[in-house]
Write a protein that holds these residues in place. Structure first.
Motif, short mmCIF file in Angstrom:
data_model
loop_
_atom_site.label_atom_id
_atom_site.label_comp_id
_atom_site.label_asym_id
_atom_site.label_seq_id
_atom_site.Cartn_x
_atom_site.Cartn_y
_atom_site.Cartn_z
N UNK A 149 28.91 -28.04 21.90
CA UNK A 149 29.71 -26.92 22.41
C UNK A 149 30.76 -27.35 23.43
N UNK A 150 31.94 -26.76 23.29
CA UNK A 150 33.02 -26.92 24.27
C UNK A 150 33.41 -28.38 24.50
N UNK A 151 33.45 -29.15 23.41
CA UNK A 151 33.77 -30.57 23.55
C UNK A 151 34.86 -31.03 22.61
N UNK A 152 35.54 -30.10 21.92
CA UNK A 152 36.68 -30.47 21.10
C UNK A 152 37.56 -29.24 20.91
N UNK A 153 38.86 -29.43 21.20
CA UNK A 153 39.82 -28.32 21.17
C UNK A 153 40.98 -28.66 20.24
N UNK A 154 41.62 -27.61 19.72
CA UNK A 154 42.73 -27.76 18.79
C UNK A 154 43.95 -26.99 19.29
N UNK A 155 45.12 -27.57 19.08
CA UNK A 155 46.39 -26.91 19.37
C UNK A 155 47.24 -26.94 18.10
N UNK A 156 47.61 -25.77 17.60
CA UNK A 156 48.49 -25.68 16.43
C UNK A 156 49.90 -25.43 16.93
N UNK A 157 50.83 -26.28 16.46
CA UNK A 157 52.17 -26.23 17.03
C UNK A 157 53.18 -26.88 16.07
N UNK A 158 54.12 -26.10 15.57
CA UNK A 158 55.26 -26.62 14.81
C UNK A 158 54.82 -27.58 13.71
N UNK A 159 54.03 -27.09 12.76
CA UNK A 159 53.56 -27.92 11.64
C UNK A 159 52.78 -29.14 12.09
N UNK A 160 52.12 -29.02 13.22
CA UNK A 160 51.29 -30.10 13.74
C UNK A 160 49.97 -29.54 14.25
N UNK A 161 48.93 -30.34 14.14
CA UNK A 161 47.63 -29.98 14.69
C UNK A 161 47.19 -31.09 15.63
N UNK A 162 46.95 -30.73 16.88
CA UNK A 162 46.50 -31.67 17.90
C UNK A 162 45.03 -31.39 18.20
N UNK A 163 44.27 -32.44 18.51
CA UNK A 163 42.86 -32.29 18.83
C UNK A 163 42.55 -33.13 20.07
N UNK A 164 41.71 -32.59 20.95
CA UNK A 164 41.34 -33.33 22.14
C UNK A 164 40.01 -32.83 22.69
N UNK A 169 30.20 -39.12 27.79
CA UNK A 169 30.20 -40.09 26.71
C UNK A 169 31.60 -40.72 26.57
N UNK A 170 32.43 -40.16 25.67
CA UNK A 170 33.78 -40.64 25.42
C UNK A 170 34.69 -39.43 25.31
N UNK A 171 35.99 -39.68 25.16
CA UNK A 171 36.92 -38.61 24.86
C UNK A 171 37.76 -39.02 23.64
N UNK A 172 38.14 -38.00 22.86
CA UNK A 172 38.89 -38.20 21.63
C UNK A 172 40.22 -37.46 21.70
N UNK A 173 41.22 -38.04 21.02
CA UNK A 173 42.50 -37.36 20.82
C UNK A 173 42.98 -37.68 19.42
N UNK A 174 43.56 -36.69 18.75
CA UNK A 174 44.12 -36.92 17.43
C UNK A 174 45.25 -35.97 17.16
N UNK A 175 46.14 -36.39 16.27
CA UNK A 175 47.23 -35.52 15.83
C UNK A 175 47.48 -35.74 14.35
N UNK A 176 47.70 -34.64 13.64
CA UNK A 176 48.08 -34.66 12.24
C UNK A 176 49.30 -33.75 12.10
N UNK A 177 50.40 -34.30 11.55
CA UNK A 177 51.65 -33.56 11.54
C UNK A 177 52.39 -33.72 10.22
N UNK A 178 53.26 -32.77 9.93
CA UNK A 178 54.08 -32.81 8.72
C UNK A 178 55.18 -33.86 8.84
N UNK A 179 55.66 -34.08 10.06
CA UNK A 179 56.72 -35.04 10.29
C UNK A 179 56.40 -35.88 11.53
N UNK A 180 57.11 -36.98 11.70
CA UNK A 180 56.91 -37.79 12.89
C UNK A 180 57.22 -36.98 14.14
N UNK A 181 56.33 -37.04 15.11
CA UNK A 181 56.53 -36.36 16.38
C UNK A 181 56.19 -37.31 17.51
#
Length: 257
Positions: free
Chosen positions: A189-204, A1-13
């Motif tokens: 299932x198995x189509x969206x992952x999260x990375x928690x890192x230094x006051x940031x949350x990444x999704x892909x 279908x498609x792919x997604x990416x997102x980031x939510x962070x406490x500060x600019x990164x």
């Protein structure tokens, strides 16, 4: 279908390396790319109806630092809607209170009657745009009933109920930003992952590095702020699974693109 990416962070990164890896997947998703950089009620959207890896504009864009607290990126494999600018994600829509909503979606709405009314008024042809129009209209209706702006927790509770209903029988991987909360949902299932890192949350849709990416909490609406999860919805349990009828529907659409 498609792919997604997102980031939510406490500060600019700076997110260039993640974006470069993400957009490198576009050979399998050649029908358009898009990116949104979001700060409160200000959203900068850039997109083209072409394969990301062939875009000179995107190459130049990623040659300078992309630094944001909130961002979306999307590469499109068309299911509903032709290959046109107006069908590229992200989508934005302002509600009656002036709050600007931004959405990216990976999936297909096979059957959800409340979306049908938006076919005649949307700018493009995609079910994804209809999702955004529907959600914003529901917010407007509820604020009209309350005669005031909704609090963030109230907006989340409303979306939690609606997305749980919409997920039944439909593939509904999405990210949504309302200027305050960063919403995430997956029911495939198995189509969206999260990375928690230094006051940031990444999704892909797929891990973008060798870091510790983990599957996003399943069949549950989540909301993030400043890189941390702040709200967790109800586990509705409505997992989407491919079936013969839906695949035939998609093949019929592909043949007309």
């Amino acid at each position: 279908m498609c792919e997604l990416f997102g980031v939510n962070s406490k500060q600019n990164i700076q997110i260039n390396e993640y974006l470069k890896e993400f957009f490198s997947h576009s050979h399998a998703h050649p029908h358009g790319w898009g990116m949104a950089c979001m700060s409160g009620n200000t959203v900068q959207v850039e997109k083209e109806p072409m394969q990301a890896s062939k875009s000179n504009y995107l190459k130049e864009r990623l040659s300078v630092p992309v630094e944001m607290k909130n961002a979306f990126a999307h590469i499109r494999y068309a299911t509903i809607g032709n290959v046109e600018y107006r069908n590229c994600h992200p989508y934005t829509k302002k509600d009656h209170s002036g709050r600007l909503w931004t959405l990216i979606h990976n999936g297909t709405i096979f059957d959800y009657e409340p979306l049908n009314k938006y076919v005649s008024i949307q700018n493009g042809d995609t079910d994804s745009e209809r999702i955004l129009l529907y959600l914003v209209e529901l917010i407007d209706q509820e604020e009209c009933r309350l005669q005031r702006q909704m609090k963030s927790e109230e907006r989340f509770e409303l979306l939690d109920l609606v997305i749980a209903k919409m997920a039944e029988g439909n593939k509904l991987n999405l990210m949504l930003y309302d200027g305050e909360l960063f919403y995430v949902h997956t029911n495939y299932q198995n189509s969206l992952y999260e990375l928690e890192k230094e006051d940031s949350a990444f999704f892909s849709t797929t891990p973008l590095s060798k870091e510790a990416w983990n599957p996003v909490t399943f069949t549950t609406l989540l909301a993030y702020q400043n890189g941390k999860r702040v709200l967790t919805g109800t586990n509705h349990g409505r997992e989407y699974k491919d079936n013969e009828e839906n695949m035939k529907f998609l093949y019929s659409i592909f043949s007309n693109l």
